[in-house]
Design an enzyme around this catalytic site. Structure first.
Site, short mmCIF file in Angstrom:
data_model
loop_
_atom_site.label_atom_id
_atom_site.label_comp_id
_atom_site.label_asym_id
_atom_site.label_seq_id
_atom_site.Cartn_x
_atom_site.Cartn_y
_atom_site.Cartn_z
N LYS A 27 44.22 63.66 -30.86
CA LYS A 27 45.52 63.99 -30.19
C LYS A 27 46.25 62.79 -29.52
O LYS A 27 47.41 62.91 -29.09
CB LYS A 27 44.97 64.85 -28.64
CG LYS A 27 44.42 66.22 -29.14
CD LYS A 27 43.99 66.85 -27.77
CE LYS A 27 42.94 67.96 -28.12
NZ LYS A 27 42.65 68.37 -26.82
N PHE A 85 38.80 50.23 -20.23
CA PHE A 85 39.22 51.69 -20.73
C PHE A 85 40.38 52.10 -20.01
O PHE A 85 40.62 52.22 -19.06
CB PHE A 85 37.89 52.72 -20.19
CG PHE A 85 38.11 53.92 -21.03
CD1 PHE A 85 37.44 53.91 -22.51
CD2 PHE A 85 38.67 55.01 -20.63
CE1 PHE A 85 37.55 55.22 -22.91
CE2 PHE A 85 38.83 56.27 -21.10
CZ PHE A 85 38.39 56.18 -22.71
N LEU A 86 41.30 52.56 -21.29
CA LEU A 86 42.70 52.75 -20.87
C LEU A 86 43.14 54.20 -20.98
O LEU A 86 42.35 54.95 -21.77
CB LEU A 86 43.60 51.92 -21.84
CG LEU A 86 43.49 50.60 -21.98
CD1 LEU A 86 44.35 49.62 -22.89
CD2 LEU A 86 43.48 49.96 -20.66
N ARG A 109 46.59 62.37 -20.13
CA ARG A 109 47.34 62.04 -21.35
C ARG A 109 49.05 62.05 -21.08
O ARG A 109 49.75 61.31 -21.76
CB ARG A 109 47.15 63.01 -22.46
CG ARG A 109 45.63 63.03 -23.08
CD ARG A 109 45.64 63.97 -24.27
NE ARG A 109 44.18 64.27 -24.89
CZ ARG A 109 43.59 63.33 -25.58
NH1 ARG A 109 44.20 62.30 -26.06
NH2 ARG A 109 42.56 63.87 -26.03
P1 IMP Z 1 37.57 53.41 -32.52
O1 IMP Z 1 37.14 54.00 -33.41
O2 IMP Z 1 36.57 52.87 -31.81
O3 IMP Z 1 38.54 52.48 -32.88
O4 IMP Z 1 38.30 54.33 -31.46
C1 IMP Z 1 39.29 54.92 -31.64
C2 IMP Z 1 39.70 56.09 -30.98
O5 IMP Z 1 38.79 56.09 -29.57
C3 IMP Z 1 41.07 56.18 -30.39
O6 IMP Z 1 41.98 56.86 -31.28
C4 IMP Z 1 40.95 56.80 -29.06
O7 IMP Z 1 41.03 58.30 -29.00
C5 IMP Z 1 39.61 56.30 -28.40
N1 IMP Z 1 39.75 55.28 -27.61
C6 IMP Z 1 39.29 54.06 -27.82
N2 IMP Z 1 39.46 53.26 -26.81
C7 IMP Z 1 40.06 54.15 -25.72
C8 IMP Z 1 40.39 53.73 -24.38
O8 IMP Z 1 40.40 52.60 -23.86
N3 IMP Z 1 40.90 54.73 -23.78
C9 IMP Z 1 40.96 55.96 -24.40
N4 IMP Z 1 40.55 56.32 -25.75
C10 IMP Z 1 40.01 55.17 -26.48
MG MG Z 2 40.56 59.94 -27.40
#
Ligand code: IMP
Ligand code: MG
Length: 176
Positions: A44, A153-154, A166
């Site tokens: 999402k 963490f964002l 969101r």
């Molecule tokens: P990755 O597979 O670790 O690159 O993570 C990708 C997914 O993790 C993103 O599409 C986000 O939904 C979630 N994610 C990663 N870092 C954050 C963050 O700092 N805040 C919120 N969601 C995150």
């Molecule tokens: Mg997420």
């Protein structure tokens, strides 16, 4: 403590995001003019970014979404990725612009790119609002990046913690 009571520090103000999204859309419009473009958002998280981005594109495009699950209800990756909703548009021969909210470990985008490759697109481009290299585990190619944010963490502008935040117009670091 409920998520909404945790401390939040502004990382990107709404105006800053809007200005950068306009620039990205301009660049994409120049680069991909004349292509048979499908803008493919990852649900999402990318829903707000994609909505703003496509409104500033001045090239024809079609919009579609995939739904992936990789994170559970916490800030840690579950390590397993599944596609719970596949693209509805036939991507064969198309220029696919994958739109992601944030690239963290890179595992999600890498996994999705190989799935899309199997659908025989003409080419794949990637666009992420935020590149967060702190926990990167795999190299993944990003053609368009809105912002580099080193760590934290964002939440906000589509990004969630436990499905909260969101709706916020800016991007904030959540303090745990
Ligand atoms: P990755 O597979 O670790 O690159 O993570 C990708 C997914 O993790 C993103 O599409 C986000 O939904 C979630 N994610 C990663 N870092 C954050 C963050 O700092 N805040 C919120 N969601 C995150
Ligand atoms: Mg997420």
């Amino acid at each position: 403590m409920p998520p909404h009571e945790k401390e939040r520090v502004t990382v990107l103000a709404p105006d800053t995001i809007q200005e950068r999204v306009r620039q990205l859309a301009q660049q994409i419009s120049q680069d991909l003019a004349g292509e048979k473009l499908v803008v493919l958002g990852i649900l999402k998280g990318a829903f707000i970014f994609l909505s703003d981005l496509v409104r500033h594109l001045d090239v024809p495009c079609q919009v579609d979404f995939v739904r992936l699950s990789s994170y559970g209800s916490s800030a840690e990756s579950s390590g397993t990725i599944t596609m719970t909703q596949a693209p509805e548009i036939d991507l064969t021969g198309r220029t696919v612009l994958v739109v992601e909210d944030i690239v963290d470990t890179g595992l999600t985008l890498q996994w999705l790119l190989s799935r899309i490759q199997e659908m025989n697109p003409g080419s794949i481009k990637t666009c992420t609002l935020i590149d967060k290299p702190e926990r990167r585990r795999v190299e993944v190619s990003m053609d368009y990046v809105g912002f580099h944010v080193p760590e934290g963490f964002l939440v906000g502008y589509g990004l969630d913690f436990d499905e909260c935040f969101r709706h916020l117009p800016g991007i904030y670091e959540l303090k745990f």
